[in-house]
Each structure stands twice: as C-alpha cells, then as structure tokens.
Design a protein around this motif. Sequence first.
Motif, mmCIF file in Angstrom:
data_model
loop_
_atom_site.group_PDB
_atom_site.id
_atom_site.type_symbol
_atom_site.label_atom_id
_atom_site.label_comp_id
_atom_site.label_asym_id
_atom_site.label_seq_id
_atom_site.Cartn_x
_atom_site.Cartn_y
_atom_site.Cartn_z
ATOM 1 N N GLU A 15 -23.464 -33.468 -37.287
ATOM 2 C CA GLU A 15 -23.386 -32.749 -35.919
ATOM 3 C C GLU A 15 -21.792 -31.997 -35.801
ATOM 4 O OE1 GLU A 15 -26.190 -34.820 -32.748
ATOM 5 O OE2 GLU A 15 -24.337 -35.803 -33.024
ATOM 6 N N LEU A 16 -21.804 -30.958 -35.379
ATOM 7 C CA LEU A 16 -20.621 -30.244 -34.840
ATOM 8 C C LEU A 16 -20.220 -30.665 -33.292
ATOM 9 C CD1 LEU A 16 -18.030 -28.285 -35.957
ATOM 10 C CD2 LEU A 16 -19.760 -26.283 -34.778
ATOM 11 N N VAL A 17 -19.362 -31.454 -33.052
ATOM 12 C CA VAL A 17 -18.815 -31.655 -31.957
ATOM 13 C C VAL A 17 -18.015 -30.508 -31.295
ATOM 14 C CG1 VAL A 17 -17.389 -33.479 -30.307
ATOM 15 C CG2 VAL A 17 -18.726 -33.909 -32.480
ATOM 16 N N VAL A 18 -18.464 -29.937 -30.152
ATOM 17 C CA VAL A 18 -18.110 -28.763 -29.586
ATOM 18 C C VAL A 18 -17.323 -29.220 -28.056
ATOM 19 C CG1 VAL A 18 -18.272 -26.483 -28.751
ATOM 20 C CG2 VAL A 18 -19.424 -27.218 -30.878
ATOM 21 N N ALA A 19 -16.094 -28.650 -27.641
ATOM 22 C CA ALA A 19 -15.724 -28.906 -26.249
ATOM 23 C C ALA A 19 -16.216 -27.851 -25.548
ATOM 24 C CB ALA A 19 -14.360 -29.050 -26.203
ATOM 25 N N VAL A 20 -16.704 -28.145 -24.290
ATOM 26 C CA VAL A 20 -17.151 -27.250 -23.065
ATOM 27 C C VAL A 20 -16.670 -27.686 -22.023
ATOM 28 C CG1 VAL A 20 -19.317 -26.463 -24.476
ATOM 29 C CG2 VAL A 20 -19.447 -28.288 -22.907
ATOM 30 N N SER A 21 -16.614 -26.639 -21.005
ATOM 31 C CA SER A 21 -16.352 -26.960 -19.518
ATOM 32 C C SER A 21 -17.567 -27.816 -19.018
ATOM 33 C CB SER A 21 -16.142 -26.079 -18.771
ATOM 34 O OG SER A 21 -17.045 -24.937 -18.576
ATOM 35 N N ARG A 55 -23.400 -30.954 -30.690
ATOM 36 C CA ARG A 55 -23.099 -31.812 -29.539
ATOM 37 C C ARG A 55 -21.847 -31.554 -28.745
ATOM 38 N NH1 ARG A 55 -21.730 -36.621 -32.302
ATOM 39 N NH2 ARG A 55 -19.555 -37.221 -31.013
ATOM 40 N N PHE A 56 -22.258 -31.442 -27.459
ATOM 41 C CA PHE A 56 -21.197 -31.085 -26.496
ATOM 42 C C PHE A 56 -20.557 -32.300 -26.006
ATOM 43 C CE2 PHE A 56 -23.792 -27.203 -24.670
ATOM 44 C CZ PHE A 56 -23.087 -26.541 -25.675
ATOM 45 N N ALA A 57 -19.187 -31.860 -26.000
ATOM 46 C CA ALA A 57 -18.177 -32.886 -25.325
ATOM 47 C C ALA A 57 -17.354 -32.401 -23.995
ATOM 48 C CB ALA A 57 -17.087 -33.640 -26.247
ATOM 49 N N ILE A 58 -17.321 -32.625 -22.911
ATOM 50 C CA ILE A 58 -16.667 -32.191 -21.861
ATOM 51 C C ILE A 58 -15.258 -32.271 -21.859
ATOM 52 C CG2 ILE A 58 -16.731 -32.082 -19.306
ATOM 53 C CD1 ILE A 58 -19.335 -31.721 -20.498
#
Length: 558
Positions: free
Chosen positions: A97-103, A125-128
């Motif tokens: 998975e690619l972990v991506v930072a989002v608001s 996969r989103f990370a806040i």
Amino acid sequence: MTSGDTVRALLENAQITQQQLDEASRIATERSQTVLEVLLDSGWVDRSTVIRTAATSAGLEYVELSEFTVDMGAVSLLPADFARRAGVLPLSRENGELVVAVSARRAGDIELKDDLGRLTRSRIRFAIANRADIEARINQVYRAEGEMHDLTSDLAPEDEGEDLSTLTEVSDEAPVVRFVNLLINQAISDRASDIHIEPTERDMRVRYRIDGVLHDAHRSPKNIQNGVISRLKIMADMNIAERRVPQDGRMSVTHDGRRIDLRVATLPTVWGEKVVLRILDTSNTQLSLDELDFSRDNFERFQASYTKPYGMILATGPTGSGKSTTLYATLNLLNRTDVNVITVEDPVEYRLPGINQVQTNARAGLTFASALRSILRSDPDIVLIGEIRDHETAQIAIEAALTGHLVLSTLHTNDAPSAVTRLIEMGIEPFLVGSALDAVVAQRLCRSLCPRCKESYQPEAQELLRIGFPWEEGQEVPVLHRAVGCSACSHTGYRGRMALHEVMTVTEEVSRLAVARASTDEVTRAAREQGMTTLKVDGWLKVAQGRTSIEEVLRVVA
C-alpha cells in the motif's frame, strides 16, 4: 466526525478538563462560536492535538509530519503538480500500500483515493495530518525532485579527463549548490547523525544514519557525482584536485536559525570518492546529565567521582556511543568562573563557551602528548583529553590526575573493567593506575521504542531465562514492550535513542587487583560484587520500564 464528537473525544482523552469545557461552552454561547473554536482560540488545546484526537477517535491513522521521515521513493510515484493541487503527500510504501497524508476534510474522499490509485498504480491508505504541515512538506520534498531534474538536464555527462577549472565551475553551478544544501537540510530535519554519499557503478547513493541505523535517502544519476563531491570539498576547504588520498575538513550551515557544524571525511573507492558528513548538532552540548538516561544508582556513582577535585574519569565505548556527549555534559556542570577548564581534542567537534579548547595538529607537532604538557603549565583545574591513544598521553594524564587535576578522557574498550587492563597494557605502572583512576563509565546507545505504536506483550519464560533477563522461575512473568511500526517512526518501531551505562568506581579492592595485574574477569567480578550494574543489566532495567526492547539491547550489548 463532527465538532461536538471531537470535543467529547478531547475530554475523554484528558486533553481538556471539564472546567475548561464548561468555560468554553459559556464563551461560545456569548460569541456565537463553536466550542471547538473557543478551545483553539483560548490556547487550551492546539490544532495538532485536535486533528490527532479526531483521527484516532474515527479509527484513522494520524501522522505528525514534522517528525516523519518521508520515503523519496514513494514521493516519486506522484507528480508534484497533482500533489500540490490535491494537497496530498505520499509518505511510504507498506505491505503493498502507498500511505498518503491528507487533511481531515479529505479523509473520506473516495474519488481522490481512486485518482491516486490510478496515478500511482498502488492501493492507497490515507493518514491524517495537519493541512499546513502537508503543504510545507510538499514544497520541501518535491523541491528535491525538481533539483534532481535540473541537475540531470544542466550538467554534462561525467568526463574522467575534466580539469580543475571544470570541477570548480560545475561545483559552483546553482543546481549543484541547491542540491547539496537541500541534501544537508533534509538530513538535519530527519534527525540524521551522518550523511553517506557513496558512488556506485551506475549511480550515486545517499544514505542517512538515523537513530544509529543507515537508511536509503536518494539514488542520484552518476553524472552529478563529481559536481556534488567537489561542492562539498569546497565547502569543507579541501583540495578538490586530490582524489587519491583521504581528506578531512569541516563546514558550518544554518538550519532553522541555528548554526550546525559538520565534519567531512572523504575516502577514495573504486567508483569515486565516498564522502561522510558527521552532523554536529551543538544542542547536544547543552544537555544536562539528568537528560542522559543514567539510572539513579549509576548517576550517584558517577556524581561521587566528578565532584572530587582530582582524579581520572574515563568514558569508554565504541565510536558513536555518546562518550563525548557525556563528557561535555559533565564539563557544562563543572564549568564555573572560579575554575580553569582546558580541553585538547582531535578534532574539536563542539565549541563550548567559557572553556579553552585546543585542536591537535600532527603536522605542526602538536600531538595529544605535547599539547597536554603545555596545558599542565597553564594552571588548569580540569582537563579533558579527547582520547587516550598511546603510552605517552596516558602517562601524562595519569600524572596530572595524581597532582591535583580532574582529568576526563575517553578510551576504546568494550566495558568499564577492561579500561584498567588496557591502561596497564599501554605500559602504565599498575600502582599508578590504581591510584589515579577514580571511575570508568562504559556506555552504548540503543533505540527507544516509539511511544505511539509500541505494543505490550508477555514473553515466554524460557526466553527470559535464555537471555539472562533478571527474572527467576516462580515469579510472575513481566509485561514488556516490543516494536511495531507506524507513520510517526517511519515504520521502524523506534524513535530516538537512549544510553545504557556501566559505572565502575575504582574502590580499594579494584585498585588492589590492578596492582596485582589481575585479569579483566577478576576486576569485573569484584566490581559487580561491589554493586556495579553491567551494561546488559542496565538495558534490562530499561526494557522493564517499557523504554526499549529486548532485541535492541541484544543488538548493542554482547
């Protein structure tokens, strides 16, 4: 998650008190604001805490970008223009998975997740994270990608026949200058202690040592190698025309308003010159002894030695084990206007205010021994010797300790008792070692467990017996912690380092054994009988406290 849900979560997690909530509710009614807005405006809670609490309560992953080491390989999967437009940042690749930072506002955006999946050909996969932090890191990491493009476009292919003027011109070109600056700034931001620039057959590899372990940072095209290395050599005041012999130098940079010194060393290899930059963060010299992870017993033993007006204290351990940090912290405590403190070092790594520091210069004949003789004629009270390397230096240091001076120095031994036999092997009379030596501190640095993701578990009883953990059959098996890995620690399970110590006081019994030329095993046995805590036992105590893991202690202590 609504504003009201977030406020309730803040209260449940003890981020705010009921009294603060009641007062915020009253003010919110008066001002026609939400309670959350009042809590933020009043400073009772900060925005990062709000975002973290909201994400955790909603079952989402949260990442503190200011403390995160971004994987440049993950960054390269997403075009910079899309990252900026969407306000997202790839962080790492984990389990396919690619972990991506989002608001927080975009955490439920299914369309964004689909777009990212198509662009990167990865499961997302989103990370806040805090939106402002995301924007700042996007500018930082994608600038590195831009510089790489500039370099590969602007610099000519490598030519082994290039002359000195060509090297100088290349190293002064703006893309190379910006790339080197960014390389150093990124390493400092990632808390690296060393930067390794290593030429290979087809490219140039850059690695950062973080928490004692090397991590790949960049793979750069081969044709920028000479320009980058020449730029570093110019900054460190080295001879850029000489590629056949190792060189040493020093430079200073400014990062976030503070000055950082770097020690630079080059080494010729078959594919070009390897460069290692040691980052000397002067904030380490401001540490107090209370911050150096001494257990209470070890600290009391050490304190009893450094508060004496004379005698020798040795710090032992391998390179990079924190010996200098311990001695500098001790000097900071002892440095007063009524004492004369002089050091002799090779090189002087940190500049300390109020202390006279001497840099050795072998070419000019200023060795440790010759400098030490001159120092003793300068009326010192406390002397720090960077390292005891030979008989002459050891002899003068011993004599200084016997004539009313407090002498601090380092020695390369595996444990504290070995320092006694090492000095004798250097040709120092055993009775002088027993009389002058007051204490030996051996230490290692091990990684600390990440406080956000460490996991508690109950180990097998047989495992504890096998490794020598201080536990006996019949007792309850202790609850320990192990590394897991999360966004905050770059999925290593560890963040930061701590010191393990072994403090041996040279008592009458140890002194008697030194005079009798006893073996290291006999000295160790006597020291342990008199209360010395070994490095491994100190490690087990910190494992029991949940600060590090069994695996980490076994990695650094034999």
